[in-house]
Design a protein around this motif. Structure first.
Motif, PDB file in Angstrom:
ATOM      1  N   PRO A 150       9.659 -16.099  -0.808  1.00  0.00           N
ATOM      2  CA  PRO A 150       9.036 -15.004   0.313  1.00  0.00           C
ATOM      3  C   PRO A 150       9.507 -13.654   0.123  1.00  0.00           C
ATOM      4  CG  PRO A 150       9.640 -17.153   1.338  1.00  0.00           C
ATOM      5  CD  PRO A 150      10.255 -17.115  -0.249  1.00  0.00           C
ATOM      6  N   VAL A 151      10.656 -13.384  -0.252  1.00  0.00           N
ATOM      7  CA  VAL A 151      11.134 -12.014  -0.365  1.00  0.00           C
ATOM      8  C   VAL A 151      10.370 -11.122  -1.698  1.00  0.00           C
ATOM      9  CG1 VAL A 151      13.135 -10.566  -1.178  1.00  0.00           C
ATOM     10  CG2 VAL A 151      13.246 -12.775   0.235  1.00  0.00           C
ATOM     11  N   LEU A 152      10.386 -11.838  -2.706  1.00  0.00           N
ATOM     12  CA  LEU A 152       9.347 -11.662  -3.869  1.00  0.00           C
ATOM     13  C   LEU A 152       7.932 -11.332  -3.521  1.00  0.00           C
ATOM     14  CD1 LEU A 152      10.878 -13.194  -7.059  1.00  0.00           C
ATOM     15  CD2 LEU A 152      11.308 -10.796  -6.246  1.00  0.00           C
ATOM     16  N   ASP A 153       7.230 -12.043  -2.979  1.00  0.00           N
ATOM     17  CA  ASP A 153       5.885 -12.185  -2.328  1.00  0.00           C
ATOM     18  C   ASP A 153       5.726 -10.643  -1.341  1.00  0.00           C
ATOM     19  OD1 ASP A 153       5.281 -14.582  -3.533  1.00  0.00           O
ATOM     20  OD2 ASP A 153       5.218 -15.709  -1.680  1.00  0.00           O
ATOM     21  N   HIS A 154       6.842 -10.742  -0.754  1.00  0.00           N
ATOM     22  CA  HIS A 154       6.663  -9.452   0.177  1.00  0.00           C
ATOM     23  C   HIS A 154       6.547  -8.258  -0.535  1.00  0.00           C
ATOM     24  CE1 HIS A 154       7.217  -6.475   3.618  1.00  0.00           C
ATOM     25  NE2 HIS A 154       7.833  -5.997   2.864  1.00  0.00           N
ATOM     26  N   ALA A 155       7.503  -8.145  -1.661  1.00  0.00           N
ATOM     27  CA  ALA A 155       7.404  -7.027  -2.614  1.00  0.00           C
ATOM     28  C   ALA A 155       6.270  -6.911  -3.375  1.00  0.00           C
ATOM     29  CB  ALA A 155       8.981  -7.009  -3.432  1.00  0.00           C
ATOM     30  N   ARG A 156       5.752  -8.031  -3.816  1.00  0.00           N
ATOM     31  CA  ARG A 156       4.600  -7.895  -4.632  1.00  0.00           C
ATOM     32  C   ARG A 156       3.543  -7.506  -3.838  1.00  0.00           C
ATOM     33  NH1 ARG A 156       4.837 -13.836  -7.567  1.00  0.00           N
ATOM     34  NH2 ARG A 156       6.134 -13.354  -9.485  1.00  0.00           N
ATOM     35  N   LEU A 157       3.371  -7.896  -2.630  1.00  0.00           N
ATOM     36  CA  LEU A 157       2.306  -7.399  -1.725  1.00  0.00           C
ATOM     37  C   LEU A 157       2.465  -5.947  -1.098  1.00  0.00           C
ATOM     38  CD1 LEU A 157       1.941 -10.601   0.561  1.00  0.00           C
ATOM     39  CD2 LEU A 157       0.208  -9.486  -1.043  1.00  0.00           C
ATOM     40  N   THR A 158       3.625  -5.560  -1.119  1.00  0.00           N
ATOM     41  CA  THR A 158       3.912  -4.013  -0.813  1.00  0.00           C
ATOM     42  C   THR A 158       3.283  -3.232  -1.668  1.00  0.00           C
ATOM     43  OG1 THR A 158       5.725  -4.640   0.809  1.00  0.00           O
ATOM     44  CG2 THR A 158       5.711  -2.350  -0.202  1.00  0.00           C
ATOM     45  N   ALA A 159       3.703  -3.533  -3.144  1.00  0.00           N
ATOM     46  CA  ALA A 159       3.390  -2.867  -4.287  1.00  0.00           C
ATOM     47  C   ALA A 159       1.934  -2.919  -4.444  1.00  0.00           C
ATOM     48  CB  ALA A 159       4.001  -3.632  -5.636  1.00  0.00           C
ATOM     49  N   TYR A 161      -0.382  -3.052  -2.239  1.00  0.00           N
ATOM     50  CA  TYR A 161      -1.011  -2.278  -0.953  1.00  0.00           C
ATOM     51  C   TYR A 161      -0.822  -0.911  -1.305  1.00  0.00           C
ATOM     52  CZ  TYR A 161      -2.597  -5.806   1.998  1.00  0.00           C
ATOM     53  OH  TYR A 161      -3.213  -7.034   2.895  1.00  0.00           O
ATOM     54  N   SER A 162       0.369  -0.386  -1.461  1.00  0.00           N
ATOM     55  CA  SER A 162       0.753   0.886  -2.120  1.00  0.00           C
ATOM     56  C   SER A 162       0.002   1.331  -3.211  1.00  0.00           C
ATOM     57  CB  SER A 162       2.158   0.991  -2.559  1.00  0.00           C
ATOM     58  OG  SER A 162       3.072   0.636  -1.207  1.00  0.00           O
ATOM     59  N   ALA A 163      -0.135   0.700  -4.253  1.00  0.00           N
ATOM     60  CA  ALA A 163      -0.827   0.862  -5.422  1.00  0.00           C
ATOM     61  C   ALA A 163      -2.397   1.323  -5.119  1.00  0.00           C
ATOM     62  CB  ALA A 163      -0.750  -0.163  -6.558  1.00  0.00           C
ATOM     63  N   ARG A 164      -2.991   0.319  -4.291  1.00  0.00           N
ATOM     64  CA  ARG A 164      -4.389   0.241  -4.223  1.00  0.00           C
ATOM     65  C   ARG A 164      -4.808   1.388  -3.185  1.00  0.00           C
ATOM     66  NH1 ARG A 164      -7.170   0.291  -6.935  1.00  0.00           N
ATOM     67  NH2 ARG A 164      -9.037  -0.586  -6.059  1.00  0.00           N
ATOM     68  N   ALA A 165      -4.104   1.782  -2.018  1.00  0.00           N
ATOM     69  CA  ALA A 165      -4.039   2.975  -1.244  1.00  0.00           C
ATOM     70  C   ALA A 165      -4.093   4.212  -2.044  1.00  0.00           C
ATOM     71  CB  ALA A 165      -2.947   2.722  -0.029  1.00  0.00           C
ATOM     72  N   ALA A 166      -3.193   4.370  -3.057  1.00  0.00           N
ATOM     73  CA  ALA A 166      -3.028   5.534  -4.013  1.00  0.00           C
ATOM     74  C   ALA A 166      -4.152   5.552  -4.882  1.00  0.00           C
ATOM     75  CB  ALA A 166      -1.728   5.435  -4.481  1.00  0.00           C
ATOM     76  N   GLY A 167      -5.079   4.712  -5.125  1.00  0.00           N
ATOM     77  CA  GLY A 167      -5.942   4.650  -6.210  1.00  0.00           C
ATOM     78  C   GLY A 167      -5.468   4.298  -7.469  1.00  0.00           C
ATOM     79  N   LEU A 168      -4.521   3.396  -7.541  1.00  0.00           N
ATOM     80  CA  LEU A 168      -3.788   2.906  -8.626  1.00  0.00           C
ATOM     81  C   LEU A 168      -4.253   1.452  -8.943  1.00  0.00           C
ATOM     82  CD1 LEU A 168      -0.251   4.257  -8.761  1.00  0.00           C
ATOM     83  CD2 LEU A 168      -2.375   5.367  -9.380  1.00  0.00           C
TER      84      LEU A 168
END
Length: 265
Positions: A150-159, A161-168
């Protein structure tokens, strides 16, 4: 930035492996000056990598994973063509990225988040003008945070959302360290794909076919995407052959499936 389904690290102090890495079939080859190289060999490894990349004729996408905070690595990469990317480890704040942009201007940066602070600052990192992609260093995250999946899942999802919100593009998954455990690799890669990631880094060519298969759209998905885009282009209200109503909201998913198909072809 192009989508990469498979990526392969090659140790920077093993020039005997450089040619085979570029011929491995990986979409991306990363010449590693960081974790794969002992401290006393880093200078020689840097010289070998720069010399190889100056003379190479392969068209495979390449990056150099530099050492965090090492200005000499950045200055060396700055002498190479701008299509050579920088893979920057242990990114936690924009100042690190500003330094890369200063010393190696124009080189695209993939920023690796490897600590709690790095993950929490993922959005600011993704929005930096030098950054074309973000990724995770999952082994370092496990060391920093403890815990389980679950800790890694959270990091993966954070990455993600951050990437897609920035257009990456969606981040590539990190290395699966158990080289010979191909069943475990397939299972974990499938989980990463379900969390929205695309592509995965490897440390051995034996892992590449497994990774490629898990990120390959199925024939049914490709046919669905093509039919959706065809009907949307025709306009009006329409339904698929399956009876599913076509909605403009489907366009992004359909286009993504076809981009992923092209990325592996």
């Amino acid at each position: 930035m192009d989508l990469h389904r498979t990526g392969l690290y090659v140790p920077g102090d093993r020039p005997d492996r450089f040619a085979s890495a570029e011929a491995s079939g990986a979409d991306l080859v990363v010449f590693d000056l960081e974790d794969a190289v002992a401290a006393e060999r880093k200078g020689r490894a840097r010289d070998d990598v720069i010399r190889w990349l100056e003379a190479r004729s392969s068209e495979v996408a390449v990056q150099v994973r530099v050492n965090a905070g090492d200005d000499e690595d950045l200055r060396a990469v700055s002498t190479l063509p701008l299509d050579v990317g920088i893979r920057l480890p242990k990114v936690e704040d924009r100042m690190q990225l500003d330094r890369v942009a200063e010393l190696a201007p124009g080189h695209p940066v993939t920023a690796l988040l490897e600590s709690a602070r790095g993950v929490l600052n993922a959005r600011a990192t993704a929005e930096h003008p030098a950054v074309v992609a973000i990724g995770l260093g999952e082994s370092d995250l496990r060391s920093d945070l403890g815990g389980g999946e679950p800790v890694l899942d959270h990091a993966r999802l954070t990455a993600l959302y951050s990437a897609r919100a920035a257009g990456l593009p969606a981040p590539m998954a990190s290395v699966y360290p158990a080289i010979r455990d191909l069943d475990g690799l397939a299972e974990d890669t499938r989980r990463a794909a379900q969390l929205g990631m695309f592509g995965r880094m490897a440390v051995h060519p034996i892992q590449l076919p497994v990774i490629a298969a898990e990120f390959a759209p199925t024939a049914a998905q490709i046919a669905w995407a093509q039919e959706v885009l065809r009907l949307l282009a025709a306009g009006g209200v329409a339904t698929l052959a399956s009876g599913e109503m076509v909605d403009p909201a489907m366009r992004g998913r359909a286009e993504r499936i076809l981009r992923e198909y092209v990325a592996g072809s």
